[in-house]
Write a protein that holds these residues in place. Structure first.
Motif, PDB file in Angstrom:
ATOM      1  N   MET A 250      78.949  -9.685  43.025  1.00 45.21           N
ATOM      2  CA  MET A 250      79.832 -10.841  43.141  1.00 45.21           C
ATOM      3  C   MET A 250      80.451 -11.197  41.796  1.00 45.21           C
ATOM      4  SD  MET A 250      77.620 -13.228  45.780  1.00 45.21           S
ATOM      5  CE  MET A 250      78.847 -14.534  45.800  1.00 45.21           C
ATOM      6  N   LEU A 251      79.659 -11.093  40.738  1.00 42.74           N
ATOM      7  CA  LEU A 251      80.188 -11.388  39.402  1.00 42.74           C
ATOM      8  C   LEU A 251      81.288 -10.390  39.029  1.00 42.74           C
ATOM      9  CD1 LEU A 251      79.895 -13.233  36.924  1.00 42.74           C
ATOM     10  CD2 LEU A 251      78.279 -11.563  35.999  1.00 42.74           C
ATOM     11  N   LEU A 252      81.102  -9.131  39.391  1.00 43.98           N
ATOM     12  CA  LEU A 252      82.135  -8.128  39.152  1.00 43.98           C
ATOM     13  C   LEU A 252      83.414  -8.496  39.890  1.00 43.98           C
ATOM     14  CD1 LEU A 252      83.143  -5.383  38.130  1.00 43.98           C
ATOM     15  CD2 LEU A 252      82.050  -4.323  40.140  1.00 43.98           C
ATOM     16  N   GLY A 253      83.283  -8.858  41.161  1.00 48.39           N
ATOM     17  CA  GLY A 253      84.461  -9.260  41.933  1.00 48.39           C
ATOM     18  C   GLY A 253      85.138 -10.484  41.350  1.00 48.39           C
ATOM     19  N   GLY A 254      84.335 -11.482  40.950  1.00 47.79           N
ATOM     20  CA  GLY A 254      84.904 -12.688  40.359  1.00 47.79           C
ATOM     21  C   GLY A 254      85.619 -12.403  39.051  1.00 47.79           C
ATOM     22  N   THR A 255      85.059 -11.520  38.243  1.00 44.69           N
ATOM     23  CA  THR A 255      85.681 -11.176  36.956  1.00 44.69           C
ATOM     24  C   THR A 255      87.007 -10.456  37.173  1.00 44.69           C
ATOM     25  OG1 THR A 255      83.507 -10.999  35.918  1.00 44.69           O
ATOM     26  CG2 THR A 255      85.351  -9.952  34.780  1.00 44.69           C
ATOM     27  N   LEU A 256      87.022  -9.516  38.110  1.00 42.58           N
ATOM     28  CA  LEU A 256      88.259  -8.797  38.404  1.00 42.58           C
ATOM     29  C   LEU A 256      89.355  -9.740  38.905  1.00 42.58           C
ATOM     30  CD1 LEU A 256      86.853  -5.593  40.166  1.00 42.58           C
ATOM     31  CD2 LEU A 256      87.873  -5.742  37.887  1.00 42.58           C
ATOM     32  N   CYS A 528      75.055   1.115  42.496  1.00 36.42           N
ATOM     33  CA  CYS A 528      76.362   1.012  43.154  1.00 36.42           C
ATOM     34  C   CYS A 528      76.645  -0.434  43.559  1.00 36.42           C
ATOM     35  CB  CYS A 528      76.389   1.910  44.390  1.00 36.42           C
ATOM     36  SG  CYS A 528      77.936   1.822  45.311  1.00 36.42           S
ATOM     37  N   PRO A 529      77.776  -1.010  43.148  1.00 39.24           N
ATOM     38  CA  PRO A 529      78.096  -2.381  43.561  1.00 39.24           C
ATOM     39  C   PRO A 529      78.242  -2.487  45.074  1.00 39.24           C
ATOM     40  CG  PRO A 529      79.524  -1.665  41.755  1.00 39.24           C
ATOM     41  CD  PRO A 529      78.788  -0.448  42.241  1.00 39.24           C
ATOM     42  N   SER A 530      77.856  -3.601  45.619  1.00 38.30           N
ATOM     43  CA  SER A 530      78.018  -3.855  47.042  1.00 38.30           C
ATOM     44  C   SER A 530      79.464  -4.254  47.325  1.00 38.30           C
ATOM     45  CB  SER A 530      77.078  -4.978  47.483  1.00 38.30           C
ATOM     46  OG  SER A 530      77.517  -5.550  48.690  1.00 38.30           O
ATOM     47  N   PRO A 531      80.178  -3.539  48.222  1.00 40.04           N
ATOM     48  CA  PRO A 531      81.561  -3.938  48.521  1.00 40.04           C
ATOM     49  C   PRO A 531      81.643  -5.335  49.115  1.00 40.04           C
ATOM     50  CG  PRO A 531      80.781  -2.253  50.055  1.00 40.04           C
ATOM     51  CD  PRO A 531      79.755  -2.355  48.973  1.00 40.04           C
ATOM     52  N   THR A 532      80.639  -5.705  49.909  1.00 37.61           N
ATOM     53  CA  THR A 532      80.617  -7.067  50.455  1.00 37.61           C
ATOM     54  C   THR A 532      80.465  -8.082  49.332  1.00 37.61           C
ATOM     55  OG1 THR A 532      79.601  -6.250  52.496  1.00 37.61           O
ATOM     56  CG2 THR A 532      79.460  -8.619  52.067  1.00 37.61           C
ATOM     57  N   GLY A 533      79.551  -7.805  48.392  1.00 41.23           N
ATOM     58  CA  GLY A 533      79.365  -8.714  47.262  1.00 41.23           C
ATOM     59  C   GLY A 533      80.607  -8.823  46.399  1.00 41.23           C
ATOM     60  N   VAL A 534      81.261  -7.693  46.119  1.00 40.01           N
ATOM     61  CA  VAL A 534      82.475  -7.704  45.301  1.00 40.01           C
ATOM     62  C   VAL A 534      83.567  -8.515  45.992  1.00 40.01           C
ATOM     63  CG1 VAL A 534      84.319  -6.293  44.308  1.00 40.01           C
ATOM     64  CG2 VAL A 534      81.951  -5.508  44.172  1.00 40.01           C
ATOM     65  N   GLY A 535      83.747  -8.290  47.302  1.00 41.90           N
ATOM     66  CA  GLY A 535      84.793  -9.000  48.032  1.00 41.90           C
ATOM     67  C   GLY A 535      84.565 -10.493  48.096  1.00 41.90           C
ATOM     68  N   ILE A 536      83.344 -10.898  48.385  1.00 41.96           N
ATOM     69  CA  ILE A 536      83.040 -12.335  48.451  1.00 41.96           C
ATOM     70  C   ILE A 536      83.140 -12.954  47.063  1.00 41.96           C
ATOM     71  CG2 ILE A 536      81.181 -13.988  48.862  1.00 41.96           C
ATOM     72  CD1 ILE A 536      80.385 -12.439  51.281  1.00 41.96           C
ATOM     73  N   GLY A 537      82.729 -12.191  46.036  1.00 39.90           N
ATOM     74  CA  GLY A 537      82.815 -12.706  44.674  1.00 39.90           C
ATOM     75  C   GLY A 537      84.239 -13.021  44.250  1.00 39.90           C
ATOM     76  N   MET A 538      85.223 -12.358  44.847  1.00 41.58           N
ATOM     77  CA  MET A 538      86.619 -12.659  44.550  1.00 41.58           C
ATOM     78  C   MET A 538      87.045 -14.014  45.102  1.00 41.58           C
ATOM     79  SD  MET A 538      88.526  -9.027  45.336  1.00 41.58           S
ATOM     80  CE  MET A 538      88.215  -7.550  44.365  1.00 41.58           C
ATOM     81  N   LEU A 539      86.369 -14.468  46.156  1.00 37.11           N
ATOM     82  CA  LEU A 539      86.800 -15.680  46.849  1.00 37.11           C
ATOM     83  C   LEU A 539      85.965 -16.913  46.505  1.00 37.11           C
ATOM     84  CD1 LEU A 539      87.423 -14.062  50.347  1.00 37.11           C
ATOM     85  CD2 LEU A 539      89.149 -14.693  48.664  1.00 37.11           C
ATOM     86  N   VAL A 540      84.701 -16.706  46.192  1.00 36.00           N
ATOM     87  CA  VAL A 540      83.843 -17.832  45.798  1.00 36.00           C
ATOM     88  C   VAL A 540      84.244 -18.284  44.394  1.00 36.00           C
ATOM     89  CG1 VAL A 540      81.461 -18.530  45.321  1.00 36.00           C
ATOM     90  CG2 VAL A 540      81.951 -16.988  47.222  1.00 36.00           C
ATOM     91  N   PRO A 541      84.309 -19.596  44.137  1.00 37.93           N
ATOM     92  CA  PRO A 541      84.643 -20.058  42.785  1.00 37.93           C
ATOM     93  C   PRO A 541      83.780 -19.378  41.720  1.00 37.93           C
ATOM     94  CG  PRO A 541      84.611 -21.911  44.285  1.00 37.93           C
ATOM     95  CD  PRO A 541      84.131 -20.724  45.067  1.00 37.93           C
ATOM     96  N   PHE A 542      84.412 -18.952  40.636  1.00 34.22           N
ATOM     97  CA  PHE A 542      83.727 -18.162  39.622  1.00 34.22           C
ATOM     98  C   PHE A 542      82.509 -18.886  39.058  1.00 34.22           C
ATOM     99  CE2 PHE A 542      82.833 -16.406  35.496  1.00 34.22           C
ATOM    100  CZ  PHE A 542      83.081 -15.045  35.633  1.00 34.22           C
ATOM    101  N   GLY A 543      82.622 -20.189  38.863  1.00 36.97           N
ATOM    102  CA  GLY A 543      81.509 -20.945  38.312  1.00 36.97           C
ATOM    103  C   GLY A 543      80.269 -20.876  39.173  1.00 36.97           C
ATOM    104  N   GLU A 544      80.464 -20.841  40.515  1.00 39.06           N
ATOM    105  CA  GLU A 544      79.322 -20.744  41.420  1.00 39.06           C
ATOM    106  C   GLU A 544      78.689 -19.359  41.342  1.00 39.06           C
ATOM    107  OE1 GLU A 544      78.408 -23.438  42.689  1.00 39.06           O
ATOM    108  OE2 GLU A 544      80.223 -24.619  42.439  1.00 39.06           O
ATOM    109  N   VAL A 545      79.518 -18.330  41.240  1.00 40.61           N
ATOM    110  CA  VAL A 545      79.010 -16.960  41.147  1.00 40.61           C
ATOM    111  C   VAL A 545      78.183 -16.784  39.870  1.00 40.61           C
ATOM    112  CG1 VAL A 545      79.663 -14.535  40.935  1.00 40.61           C
ATOM    113  CG2 VAL A 545      80.900 -16.022  42.515  1.00 40.61           C
ATOM    114  N   ALA A 546      78.692 -17.345  38.766  1.00 39.81           N
ATOM    115  CA  ALA A 546      77.980 -17.215  37.494  1.00 39.81           C
ATOM    116  C   ALA A 546      76.591 -17.838  37.585  1.00 39.81           C
ATOM    117  CB  ALA A 546      78.791 -17.868  36.382  1.00 39.81           C
ATOM    118  N   VAL A 547      76.503 -19.002  38.209  1.00 38.70           N
ATOM    119  CA  VAL A 547      75.201 -19.664  38.350  1.00 38.70           C
ATOM    120  C   VAL A 547      74.290 -18.870  39.284  1.00 38.70           C
ATOM    121  CG1 VAL A 547      74.039 -21.745  39.163  1.00 38.70           C
ATOM    122  CG2 VAL A 547      76.123 -21.938  37.840  1.00 38.70           C
TER     123      VAL A 547
END
Length: 600
Positions: A250-256, A528-547
């Motif tokens: 998720m952090l990877l998705g949020g960063t991207l 291997c990153p989870s595609p589900t985690g990466v995709g959701i990480g793009m949509l969840v606010p970054f601050g929440e993912v970081a925590v």
């Protein structure tokens, strides 16, 4: 989604309930309905904030332990199983608030012509009818999936272990319960402080990125859209349960999405030198762009996973002929047939009157949902991944071909599949718990049938309180964003996607397919990153993912350094953090609405 799955082949020995033990008691039913209200009220906030809900069954087990402990001191694990089943049913119903969000988001785009506004009673009826159908459809599958094939259903095993530990009734069980209550109080108190601006802001986006955030560059662009670390114990607790791999994905998705993309898009690389994204570069503007690659990643990952499990799908359809064999303790199959017939008529009438859908659209959606539910139950049992969203996307694609351009039919059909699949998967988890403990399956079904309308009523009352936060973009509801994005693609074609977002959509779709293929091998899953985690990480606010990432590392460290204390306290503390903030997230808007407290 959890990294804490049992190893292949792990199977707890089925238990037998001692003679003279009553499980379906008045107190277990009443407490079960109370827990259904609590979880039904809190989980919409959790799902809309994170895009998913942590293990509902385990959280419900702890709530049942607390509530039954207040009523009496002589309850047993089988009564708590009944209570836990009610909480699971309500939580699965609460997940479907994502459908309500999707309709509200579609309504914001006036060019689509969507005008669906469901009132409280309509929400209650829709979720109750579809959810009850999901419960009944799971009944004939219990013998095959749980008893005969002994599919793991990992979350069910975790819930059974939790119930056994809590049933010890010793000092340790009480300490675990106190830990959950204490964590809930801390999380609720922090939520109030944060809501009314008394919380420490050192870790907020503004606090972390204030230096240099007013100028140009990556830091400034990220700061404008809220990149940072937002102090939230709900996210921290969720990370403790979910695990490191998913959180890092998720952090990877949020960063991207929120760091790399924002810095790239703020330039003028579009045709004729025009900006890639037109708007004030607000957080919402970025989200409208980001939802396209996120939709590609999530949809491609989910559907590819189903395709790769073709052997599982084949086995599912072959098992249809043997699904009717039952034990005497099962819910009567005759009642299942009668209930499904009545509910089918009710759903056809409701969707015709409230959603304007022709009768044949509803019947087709139900007909297509039956094999998809069967597929979902097996996939969940073997992988601990409930493909509700992927199955709903598949249904969207089917109706995109049957009725091109009809978004209302598209979303309604997806809603039918999502509702039925969600409840059936929840009940199958509880059947697994009951099989391990020796609980009577019929009583678990009774409890779920009572809890579904309770959960639906709670969601119908709670969602209107949260709708303003959805429309403002405070609650992003990632799953809803994905459904909306996919519906727009099906209705308008690729012309609905901004040029730059289309490129990102294609890249993310291909990447989602590749990652899904790679993660099928257990040896690859650790890196291997989870595609589900990466995709959701793009949509969840970054601050929440970081925590959440911080919480996952704390949980992993705790498990490694002190496995014994983690076994007793990690899940209770994490559940308390989740419940405390989620419940206050509902209570505060309700008190504001009735005028008892001032708005934040």
């Amino acid at each position: 989604m959890s990294d804490n799955e049992p190893e292949d082949g792990v199977e707890m020995v089925p238990g037998v309930k001692p003679e003279g033990i009553n499980e379906f008691t008045l107190r277990s039913v009443l407490v079960g309905l109370l827990v259904a209200v609590v979880i039904g009220a809190s989980y919409p906030y959790v799902v809309m904030k994170l895009g998913f809900g942590p293990n509902i069954s385990v959280v419900a087990a702890f709530f049942g332990f607390l509530a039954l402990g207040l009523v009496c001191k002589t309850f047993n694990r089988w009564e708590n199983n009944i209570v836990e089943s009610a909480g699971t049913a309500a939580g699965q119903t609460a997940f479907l608030c994502t459908l309500l969000v999707a309709f509200d988001l579609l309504d914001l785009d006036k060019s689509l012509g969507i005008d669906v506004h469901l009132g409280t009673m309509q929400i209650f009826l829709w979720l109750s009818i579809a959810g009850t159908m999901g419960v009944l459809l799971a009944v004939p599958m219990r013998q095959h999936f749980v008893v005969d094939e002994k599919l793991p259903y990992a979350d069910g095993i975790a819930a059974a272990q939790t119930l056994i530990i809590l049933d010890s009734k010793g000092p340790q069980a009480k300490l675990s319960a106190f830990a959950m209550v204490g964590a809930a109080v801390v999380a609720g108190g922090h939520f109030l402080l944060k809501t009314y601006h008394f919380a420490l802001e050192a870790l907020s986006p503004a606090g972390l990125l204030s230096a240099g955030a007013t100028g140009a560059g990556t830091v400034a662009n990220a700061a404008r859209v809220g990149v940072g670390m937002s102090l939230g114990l709900l996210s921290f607790g969720s990370g403790m349960i979910i695990g490191v791999r998913i959180c890092l994905s998720m952090l990877l998705g949020g960063t991207l999405a929120w760091v790399v993309a924002t810095n790239w898009l703020v330039g003028t690389g579009g045709p004729g030198g025009a900006p890639y994204l037109v708007g004030d570069w607000s957080k919402r503007e970025v989200l409208l762009w980001v939802m396209w690659p996120a939709t590609g990643m999530l949809t491609a990952g989910g559907l590819t996973s189903l395709v790769l499990k073709w052997k599982i799908l084949k086995k599912s359809f072959r098992s249809l002929t043997g699904a009717g064999q039952q034990e005497s303790t099962d819910f009567p199959i005759r009642w299942v047939g009668i209930g499904l017939a009545v509910l089918t008529v009710a759903l056809v009438v409701f969707q015709k009157v409230s959603l304007g859908q022709p009768w044949w659209v509803t019947l087709l959606a139900l007909l297509f949902s039956l094999p998809l539910v069967l597929v979902g139950l097996r996939v969940l049992g073997e992988t601990n991944w409930g493909p509700i969203s992927a199955l709903s996307n598949l249904m969207q694609g089917v109706f995109g071909m049957i009725q091109p351009g009809n978004i209302a039919a598209n979303m309604t059909a997806a809603g039918v599949t999502g509702s039925v699949a969600s409840e059936s998967e929840g009940l199958m988890q509880d059947y697994k718990v009951g099989h391990i403990l020796g609980t009577t399956p019929r009583y678990l079904t009774y409890m779920q049938l009572m809890a579904v309308p309770v959960g639906a009523a709670t969601v119908a009352l709670v969602y209107p309180l949260l709708r303003p936060q959805v429309l403002e973009g405070t609650l992003t509801s990632p799953i809803s964003q994905k459904w909306v994005g996919f519906a727009k693609i099906l209705s308008k074609g690729v012309d609905a996607v901004p040029a730059s977002a289309l490129y990102a959509l294609v890249v993310a779709t291909l990447l989602g397919i590749v990652l899904t293929i790679l993660e099928q091998k257990p040896a690859n899953r650790k890196w291997c990153p989870s595609p589900t985690g990466v995709g959701i990480g793009m949509l969840v606010p970054f601050g929440e993912v970081a925590v959440m990432c911080v919480g996952s590392f704390v949980g992993a460290s705790w498990l490694k350094r002190s496995p014994e204390t983690a076994r007793h306290y990690l899940i209770p503390v994490a559940s308390g953090f989740i419940a405390g903030e989620a419940l206050l997230g509902i209570v505060v808007p309700a008190l504001v609405a009735v005028g008892w407290i001032a708005a934040p």
